[in-house]
Design an enzyme around this catalytic site. Structure first.
Site, PDB file in Angstrom:
ATOM      1  N   MET A  38       0.859  -1.190   0.000  1.00  0.00           N
ATOM      2  CA  MET A  38       0.000   0.000   0.000  1.00  0.00           C
ATOM      3  C   MET A  38       0.900   1.247   0.000  1.00  0.00           C
ATOM      4  SD  MET A  38      -3.430  -0.906   2.043  1.00  0.00           S
ATOM      5  CE  MET A  38      -2.862  -0.634   3.688  1.00  0.00           C
ATOM      6  N   HIS A  42       9.052   0.967   3.436  1.00  0.00           N
ATOM      7  CA  HIS A  42      10.106   1.065   4.455  1.00  0.00           C
ATOM      8  C   HIS A  42      11.009  -0.164   4.341  1.00  0.00           C
ATOM      9  CE1 HIS A  42       7.626  -1.853   6.504  1.00  0.00           C
ATOM     10  NE2 HIS A  42       6.597  -1.003   6.487  1.00  0.00           N
ATOM     11  N   GLY A  44      11.072  -2.882   5.835  1.00  0.00           N
ATOM     12  CA  GLY A  44      10.358  -4.166   5.819  1.00  0.00           C
ATOM     13  C   GLY A  44       9.988  -4.523   4.376  1.00  0.00           C
ATOM     14  N   HIS A  45       9.478  -3.528   3.630  1.00  0.00           N
ATOM     15  CA  HIS A  45       9.156  -3.782   2.211  1.00  0.00           C
ATOM     16  C   HIS A  45      10.430  -4.077   1.419  1.00  0.00           C
ATOM     17  CE1 HIS A  45       5.638  -1.082   3.277  1.00  0.00           C
ATOM     18  NE2 HIS A  45       5.029  -2.120   2.744  1.00  0.00           N
ATOM     19  N   GLN A  69     -10.186  -2.176   2.977  1.00  0.00           N
ATOM     20  CA  GLN A  69      -9.658  -2.862   4.168  1.00  0.00           C
ATOM     21  C   GLN A  69      -9.506  -1.942   5.369  1.00  0.00           C
ATOM     22  OE1 GLN A  69      -5.915  -3.974   1.973  1.00  0.00           O
ATOM     23  NE2 GLN A  69      -4.983  -3.744   3.976  1.00  0.00           N
ATOM     24  N   LYS A 157       5.657 -11.563   7.589  1.00  0.00           N
ATOM     25  CA  LYS A 157       5.089 -12.336   8.702  1.00  0.00           C
ATOM     26  C   LYS A 157       4.497 -11.443   9.782  1.00  0.00           C
ATOM     27  CE  LYS A 157       8.267 -16.260   8.578  1.00  0.00           C
ATOM     28  NZ  LYS A 157       9.378 -16.848   9.331  1.00  0.00           N
ATOM     29  N   ASP A 159       2.149  -9.385   9.437  1.00  0.00           N
ATOM     30  CA  ASP A 159       0.700  -9.537   9.230  1.00  0.00           C
ATOM     31  C   ASP A 159       0.395 -11.024   9.109  1.00  0.00           C
ATOM     32  OD1 ASP A 159      -0.169  -6.683   8.923  1.00  0.00           O
ATOM     33  OD2 ASP A 159       1.390  -6.760   7.414  1.00  0.00           O
ATOM     34  N   GLN A 162      -3.089 -12.222   8.064  1.00  0.00           N
ATOM     35  CA  GLN A 162      -3.259 -11.948   6.634  1.00  0.00           C
ATOM     36  C   GLN A 162      -2.554 -13.032   5.810  1.00  0.00           C
ATOM     37  OE1 GLN A 162      -2.895  -7.942   4.693  1.00  0.00           O
ATOM     38  NE2 GLN A 162      -0.855  -8.620   4.178  1.00  0.00           N
ATOM     39  N   SER A 195       6.738  -0.587  10.257  1.00  0.00           N
ATOM     40  CA  SER A 195       5.367  -0.438   9.775  1.00  0.00           C
ATOM     41  C   SER A 195       5.223   0.972   9.227  1.00  0.00           C
ATOM     42  CB  SER A 195       4.398  -0.628  10.949  1.00  0.00           C
ATOM     43  OG  SER A 195       3.138  -0.076  10.648  1.00  0.00           O
TER      44      SER A 195
HETATM   45  O1  PAF Z   1      -0.130  -5.875   3.747  1.00  0.00           O
HETATM   46  C1  PAF Z   1      -0.535  -4.935   3.013  1.00  0.00           C
HETATM   47  O2  PAF Z   1       0.173  -3.946   2.769  1.00  0.00           O
HETATM   48  C2  PAF Z   1      -1.942  -4.997   2.424  1.00  0.00           C
HETATM   49  O3  PAF Z   1      -2.823  -5.603   3.299  1.00  0.00           O
HETATM   50  C3  PAF Z   1      -1.978  -5.675   1.041  1.00  0.00           C
HETATM   51  C4  PAF Z   1      -1.552  -7.136   1.113  1.00  0.00           C
HETATM   52  C5  PAF Z   1      -1.100  -4.930   0.063  1.00  0.00           C
HETATM   53  C6  PAF Z   1      -3.409  -5.666   0.498  1.00  0.00           C
HETATM   54  O4  PAF Z   1      -3.893  -4.372   0.348  1.00  0.00           O
END
Ligand code: PAF
Length: 290
Positions: A38, A42, A44-45, A69, A157, A159, A162, A195
């Site tokens: 989204m 950072h 983590g990504h 969401q 992990k 999330d 999810q 985050s």
């Molecule tokens: O983890 C996230 O950033 C979001 O929940 C995702 C998987 C991109 C779905 O919008």
């Protein structure tokens, strides 16, 4: 419309162009790895990006702030946006394609006739406190997987709930043909899980928030080494400790990492501690294996 090519990064903003791009990769025999985000990227990504770069696949990063969401409209409206820095990170990491669809187009493309049917374990933890959240994630992830057709997709992990729902989506809707790679949580030096929401806190709030991770580590130690532990008692003590520094715990649970069920005292495998908490109005989650 294809709006631009910066270095080797293709930036695609329409579903049709993204479909065409992914189909043409398929025709060339190339596989796709997907990192859904989204934005407000950072470290983590960046870890997910670097995991993806270890394959020979083309990496597509999706950036879509999914309104479906968010159970709180203010949370959605104040979700941080840092597109220029995000693009720089993608370029630095030699990502092949950024898919950044418009809200209208992606929402219109979702087939509402297949309403998600979530497994019962999605009703616990965040599912209990964030009404509609996982249905929203389900819809968007299923749609992104349909459009992008990856062979592999990377999820953090942090999330965890999810993550297990994504495994369920892949099993139910994609015949397990997409490999889901769980990636470790990346932490600040003080232990706070990375985050996008950390940007909403001051340095001192972040330091206070990091006490939750330290509390999780302390709980883990007790659970592992004290066979007579009483989890209800431990939880009450931890909630109390953290409330003294201004942290409001939403949930703090010890559950099975397979299906989020309550674990029995003599079950020592697949145990995980899950927490959601508020500090100065910012909601954060974390977890650790026990
Ligand atoms: O983890 C996230 O950033 C979001 O929940 C995702 C998987 C991109 C779905 O919008």
């Amino acid at each position: 419309m294809l709006i631009g090519i910066k270095s080797n990064l293709k930036i695609i903003t329409s579903v049709k162009d993204q479909n065409d791009y992914c189909n043409s990769l398929g025709e060339e025999g190339k596989k796709i790895s997907l990192v859904p985000t989204m934005g407000n990227l950072h470290k983590g990504h960046e870890h997910l990006l670097s995991c993806s770069r270890t394959t020979n696949n083309k990496t597509v990063v999706s950036l879509f702030v999914n309104p479906l969401q968010f159970n709180d409209i203010d949370d959605y409206k104040s979700y941080p946006n840092s597109i220029d820095a995000d693009i720089s990170m993608l370029e630095r990491n030699k990502i092949d394609c950024l898919f950044m669809p418009s809200e209208d187009e992606i929402l219109e493309s979702i087939d509402e006739s297949h309403s998600p049917n979530l497994p019962v374990y999605m009703k616990t933890l965040c599912g209990k406190y964030r009404e509609g959240h996982f249905i929203g994630v389900f819809k968007i992830v299923r749609q992104l997987l349909k459009i992008i057709k990856p062979s592999i997709a990377y999820f953090g992990k942090k999330d965890y709930q999810q993550l297990i729902m994504i495994n369920y989506i892949v099993k139910e809707h994609f015949m397990n043909k997409i490999k889901i790679i769980p990636c470790d949580t990346v932490r600040e030096d003080n232990g706070l899980a990375m985050s996008s929401r950390n940007n909403k806190m001051t340095k001192s709030e972040k330091n206070i928030a990091s006490l939750v991770y330290k509390e999780l580590l302390a709980l883990k130690k007790i659970i592992r080494f004290d066979k007579n532990y009483d989890y209800d008692e431990l939880r009450i003590k931890s909630i109390d400790n953290l409330s003294k520094v201004g942290i409001k715990i939403e949930y703090l649970e010890l559950l099975s990492s397979n299906d989020l069920s309550i674990i029995q005292k003599n079950d020592t495998d697949n145990r995980m501690l899950f927490v959601a908490f508020y500090i100065s109005g910012v909601r954060l989650i974390d977890n650790i294996e026990v």
